[in-house]
Design a protein around this motif. Structure first.
Motif, PDB file in Angstrom:
ATOM      1  N   ASP A 203       0.838  -1.197   0.000  1.00 32.39           N
ATOM      2  CA  ASP A 203       0.000   0.000   0.000  1.00 32.39           C
ATOM      3  C   ASP A 203       0.882   1.261   0.000  1.00 32.39           C
ATOM      4  OD1 ASP A 203      -2.866   1.167   0.753  1.00 32.39           O
ATOM      5  OD2 ASP A 203      -1.345   2.212   1.953  1.00 32.39           O
ATOM      6  N   SER A 204       0.647   2.144  -0.984  1.00 32.74           N
ATOM      7  CA  SER A 204       1.555   3.288  -1.173  1.00 32.74           C
ATOM      8  C   SER A 204       1.540   4.254   0.005  1.00 32.74           C
ATOM      9  CB  SER A 204       1.186   4.074  -2.426  1.00 32.74           C
ATOM     10  OG  SER A 204       1.064   3.208  -3.496  1.00 32.74           O
ATOM     11  N   GLN A 205       0.336   4.646   0.438  1.00 33.80           N
ATOM     12  CA  GLN A 205       0.248   5.628   1.528  1.00 33.80           C
ATOM     13  C   GLN A 205       0.936   5.106   2.782  1.00 33.80           C
ATOM     14  OE1 GLN A 205      -0.805   8.593   0.864  1.00 33.80           O
ATOM     15  NE2 GLN A 205      -1.427   7.950  -1.169  1.00 33.80           N
ATOM     16  N   ALA A 206       0.662   3.854   3.100  1.00 33.31           N
ATOM     17  CA  ALA A 206       1.232   3.266   4.321  1.00 33.31           C
ATOM     18  C   ALA A 206       2.756   3.197   4.213  1.00 33.31           C
ATOM     19  CB  ALA A 206       0.648   1.869   4.556  1.00 33.31           C
ATOM     20  N   ARG A 207       3.257   2.789   3.050  1.00 28.88           N
ATOM     21  CA  ARG A 207       4.716   2.705   2.887  1.00 28.88           C
ATOM     22  C   ARG A 207       5.366   4.082   2.982  1.00 28.88           C
ATOM     23  NH1 ARG A 207       6.156  -2.010  -1.607  1.00 28.88           N
ATOM     24  NH2 ARG A 207       5.694  -3.710  -0.158  1.00 28.88           N
ATOM     25  N   ILE A 208       4.773   5.056   2.338  1.00 29.58           N
ATOM     26  CA  ILE A 208       5.367   6.399   2.356  1.00 29.58           C
ATOM     27  C   ILE A 208       5.395   6.938   3.787  1.00 29.58           C
ATOM     28  CG2 ILE A 208       5.019   8.813   1.645  1.00 29.58           C
ATOM     29  CD1 ILE A 208       4.042   7.722  -1.075  1.00 29.58           C
ATOM     30  N   HIS A 209       4.285   6.751   4.508  1.00 29.61           N
ATOM     31  CA  HIS A 209       4.237   7.247   5.884  1.00 29.61           C
ATOM     32  C   HIS A 209       5.292   6.547   6.754  1.00 29.61           C
ATOM     33  CE1 HIS A 209       2.556   9.136   9.441  1.00 29.61           C
ATOM     34  NE2 HIS A 209       2.562   7.960  10.037  1.00 29.61           N
ATOM     35  N   ALA A 210       5.369   5.233   6.634  1.00 32.09           N
ATOM     36  CA  ALA A 210       6.323   4.476   7.465  1.00 32.09           C
ATOM     37  C   ALA A 210       7.761   4.905   7.178  1.00 32.09           C
ATOM     38  CB  ALA A 210       6.162   2.979   7.220  1.00 32.09           C
ATOM     39  N   ILE A 211       8.076   5.106   5.904  1.00 35.30           N
ATOM     40  CA  ILE A 211       9.445   5.475   5.534  1.00 35.30           C
ATOM     41  C   ILE A 211       9.738   6.909   5.982  1.00 35.30           C
ATOM     42  CG2 ILE A 211      11.010   5.884   3.576  1.00 35.30           C
ATOM     43  CD1 ILE A 211       9.540   3.481   2.188  1.00 35.30           C
ATOM     44  N   ARG A 212       8.771   7.796   5.814  1.00 35.00           N
ATOM     45  CA  ARG A 212       8.988   9.181   6.234  1.00 35.00           C
ATOM     46  C   ARG A 212       9.239   9.260   7.741  1.00 35.00           C
ATOM     47  NH1 ARG A 212       5.938  13.084   8.409  1.00 35.00           N
ATOM     48  NH2 ARG A 212       3.906  12.184   7.904  1.00 35.00           N
ATOM     49  N   LYS A 213       8.373   8.609   8.526  1.00 37.20           N
ATOM     50  CA  LYS A 213       8.546   8.633   9.984  1.00 37.20           C
ATOM     51  C   LYS A 213       9.914   8.055  10.384  1.00 37.20           C
ATOM     52  CE  LYS A 213       5.719   9.335  12.887  1.00 37.20           C
ATOM     53  NZ  LYS A 213       5.470  10.575  13.676  1.00 37.20           N
ATOM     54  N   SER A 214      10.323   6.991   9.694  1.00 38.77           N
ATOM     55  CA  SER A 214      11.603   6.365  10.016  1.00 38.77           C
ATOM     56  C   SER A 214      12.771   7.302   9.706  1.00 38.77           C
ATOM     57  CB  SER A 214      11.772   5.057   9.228  1.00 38.77           C
ATOM     58  OG  SER A 214      10.743   4.149   9.559  1.00 38.77           O
ATOM     59  N   CYS A 215      12.726   7.917   8.524  1.00 40.56           N
ATOM     60  CA  CYS A 215      13.812   8.842   8.144  1.00 40.56           C
ATOM     61  C   CYS A 215      13.862  10.022   9.106  1.00 40.56           C
ATOM     62  CB  CYS A 215      13.626   9.357   6.717  1.00 40.56           C
ATOM     63  SG  CYS A 215      13.896   8.105   5.455  1.00 40.56           S
ATOM     64  N   GLU A 216      12.695  10.541   9.476  1.00 39.06           N
ATOM     65  CA  GLU A 216      12.659  11.671  10.419  1.00 39.06           C
ATOM     66  C   GLU A 216      13.270  11.273  11.757  1.00 39.06           C
ATOM     67  OE1 GLU A 216       8.715  14.072   8.724  1.00 39.06           O
ATOM     68  OE2 GLU A 216       8.532  12.766  10.481  1.00 39.06           O
ATOM     69  N   ALA A 217      12.894  10.080  12.223  1.00 40.41           N
ATOM     70  CA  ALA A 217      13.413   9.620  13.521  1.00 40.41           C
ATOM     71  C   ALA A 217      14.929   9.494  13.472  1.00 40.41           C
ATOM     72  CB  ALA A 217      12.772   8.283  13.897  1.00 40.41           C
ATOM     73  N   LYS A 218      15.430   8.836  12.418  1.00 42.38           N
ATOM     74  CA  LYS A 218      16.886   8.655  12.366  1.00 42.38           C
ATOM     75  C   LYS A 218      17.585   9.996  12.180  1.00 42.38           C
ATOM     76  CE  LYS A 218      20.885   6.265  10.738  1.00 42.38           C
ATOM     77  NZ  LYS A 218      21.524   5.241   9.911  1.00 42.38           N
ATOM     78  N   ALA A 219      17.055  10.840  11.291  1.00 41.63           N
ATOM     79  CA  ALA A 219      17.700  12.132  11.027  1.00 41.63           C
ATOM     80  C   ALA A 219      17.765  12.960  12.304  1.00 41.63           C
ATOM     81  CB  ALA A 219      16.946  12.889   9.936  1.00 41.63           C
ATOM     82  N   GLN A 220      16.720  12.900  13.109  1.00 41.13           N
ATOM     83  CA  GLN A 220      16.712  13.690  14.339  1.00 41.13           C
ATOM     84  C   GLN A 220      17.754  13.176  15.337  1.00 41.13           C
ATOM     85  OE1 GLN A 220      12.967  13.865  16.453  1.00 41.13           O
ATOM     86  NE2 GLN A 220      14.003  14.944  18.138  1.00 41.13           N
ATOM     87  N   ILE A 221      17.789  11.860  15.499  1.00 42.62           N
ATOM     88  CA  ILE A 221      18.748  11.289  16.450  1.00 42.62           C
ATOM     89  C   ILE A 221      20.184  11.560  16.002  1.00 42.62           C
ATOM     90  CG2 ILE A 221      19.664   9.114  17.347  1.00 42.62           C
ATOM     91  CD1 ILE A 221      16.737   8.107  17.411  1.00 42.62           C
ATOM     92  N   VAL A 222      20.441  11.386  14.715  1.00 43.17           N
ATOM     93  CA  VAL A 222      21.791  11.584  14.205  1.00 43.17           C
ATOM     94  C   VAL A 222      22.199  13.057  14.315  1.00 43.17           C
ATOM     95  CG1 VAL A 222      23.213  11.461  12.130  1.00 43.17           C
ATOM     96  CG2 VAL A 222      21.707   9.571  12.707  1.00 43.17           C
ATOM     97  N   ALA A 223      21.251  13.959  14.043  1.00 44.95           N
ATOM     98  CA  ALA A 223      21.571  15.394  14.108  1.00 44.95           C
ATOM     99  C   ALA A 223      21.898  15.806  15.540  1.00 44.95           C
ATOM    100  CB  ALA A 223      20.404  16.216  13.574  1.00 44.95           C
TER     101      ALA A 223
END
Ligand code: NAD
Ligand code: ZN
Length: 367
Positions: free
Chosen positions: A213-233
């Motif tokens: 499902d496109s919406q679900a995949r996009i949301h999951a990937i976005r949340k994951s990237c945001e989480a990692k980007a925040q922790i790394v920053a």
């Protein structure tokens, strides 16, 4: 729909573009970064067979000439030999300092091509097009690149941030199911370590994510990237919170090492088993409410991930050997091990003084 996650690290900011079908329009993202209409695409045989023609067409549509360098698939490609071969091929393709390289593949290609970019002509810029779920949510965020040495994994490398990341969820449609599930372990990890609401959302959305499902995949990937980007920053030099990203990885690495980094156990599968163990151990230490580990296990199992070491085919070494491997892991100091434990779902913390005996007792009963 297309979403953008801005990443800001050190002196560099760049965007992660997430959407469906972005590969066919990759020329639009790539072209503005080029100083002349020429680039090299680094990829592996599996990705090339499924998707290289689409990328080449997308670049050609913008008048960009590209040379494809196709490496063999698999972890063994992150080696000195393949790095040397790749650098020479990039030079043969006429890549100059002002040119840009495209890393088109999973974490292996991202790490190898990113490192080649970091050292070629003292550093050329690169663009990432991650093609596995793991690389879309993990290895393409944070700027770590590198290869393996006979002394261990990822011991030779550099920090090199990309100019941009193009994440096309349609690429996941050709990914083997087992690889998809392994990448999903890292998605679940972000919820488990710091975002209970996200984990709860995943519990409902996992079937849709796995189904495509496109919406679900996009949301999951976005949340994951945001989480990692925040922790790394927050922790670019890995002194503090970044360690939280190791949830499930201390146990997981020991299992990976014990199985020789083979197809017996993919990285994400080791992480899945390791996360369940981390929650079981937290429960045992009365840090975490009873039933939490079962809830974690139920969820990971629902996407087809292994949740217990007994599911790994073949023999495993005894618990004492696993503890020995963990001790040799760089995180160990003086009879104490560093683990990421949890007070609840979404509330992981760094425990720097975990007693080896407690771990050994736990593993002896759990395994
Ligand atoms: P991978 O790159 O080996 O890809 C897994 C398999 O899927 C390979 O056989 C590949 O050819 C194939 N494949 C890739 N995309 C495909 C597609 N769209 N369709 C069909 N097949 C496809 O493995 P991975 O799990 O993506 O990455 C693992 C690597 O990432 C490890 O080397 C690990 O050390 C590294 N890593 C790096 C970081 C970092 O911060 N740099 C973080 C996590 C992991
Ligand atoms: Zn991992």
């Amino acid at each position: 729909r297309r979403e953008t996650v801005p990443v800001s690290l050190g002196d560099r900011s760049y965007d992660i573009h997430i959407g469906e079908g972005l590969l066919a329009r990759a020329g639009e993202v790539v072209a503005p970064f080029l100083k002349r209409p020429l680039t090299a695409i680094v990829t592996d045989q599996n990705v090339a067979a499924a998707h290289l023609a689409t990328l080449e067409r997308a670049l050609a549509a913008k008048g960009i000439r590209s040379t494809a360098i196709v490496m063999p698939p698999g972890e063994k490609t992150k080696s000195y030999q393949h790095l040397a071969e790749l650098c020479d091929k990039l030079l043969a393709a006429g890549i100059e300092r002002r040119d840009r390289i495209i890393a088109f593949g999973g974490g292996v290609i991202g790490d190898l091509a990113g490192f080649a970019a970091a050292i070629l002509r003292r550093g050329v810029d690169f663009i990432q097009i991650p093609t596995t779920l793991l690389s879309q949510v993990d290895s393409s965020v944070g700027g770590k690149t590198g290869i393996n040495s006979p002394y261990g994994k990822n011991l030779i490398g550099a920090f090199h941030q990309p100019l941009a990341v193009i994440t096309d969820i349609a690429l996941l449609d050709t990914l083997p199911k087992r690889e998809l599930a392994a990448g999903y372990a890292e998605v679940a990890k972000y919820g488990l370590l710091g975002d209970a609401d996200f984990f709860e959302w995943l519990e409902g959305a996992a079937p849709a994510i796995m189904r495509g499902d496109s919406q679900a995949r996009i949301h999951a990937i976005r949340k994951s990237c945001e989480a990692k980007a925040q922790i790394v920053a927050e922790d670019e030099h890995e002194t503090g919170v970044r360690a939280l990203l190791n949830l499930g990885h201390t146990f997981g690495h020991a299992l990976e090492s014990a199985t020789g980094y083979s197809q017996r156990l993919l990285h994400g599968e080791g992480v899945s088993i390791g996360m369940v163990q981390a929650f079981r151990f937290s429960e045992r230490q009365k840090l975490c409410p009873p039933g939490t580990a079962d809830r974690v296990a139920r969820h990971l199992k629902s996407v087809g991930l292994p949740i217990h070491a007994s599911q790994i085919p073949g023999e495993l070494p005894p618990p004492a050997t696993l503890v020995e491997i963990m001790r040799q892991d760089k995180k160990a100091q003086g009879g104490k091990l560093t683990f990421i434990l949890a007070r609840d779902i979404g509330e992981a913390f760094i425990a720097r003084d975990v007693n080896e005996h407690d771990v050994l007792n736990f593993l002896t009963e759990d395994l």
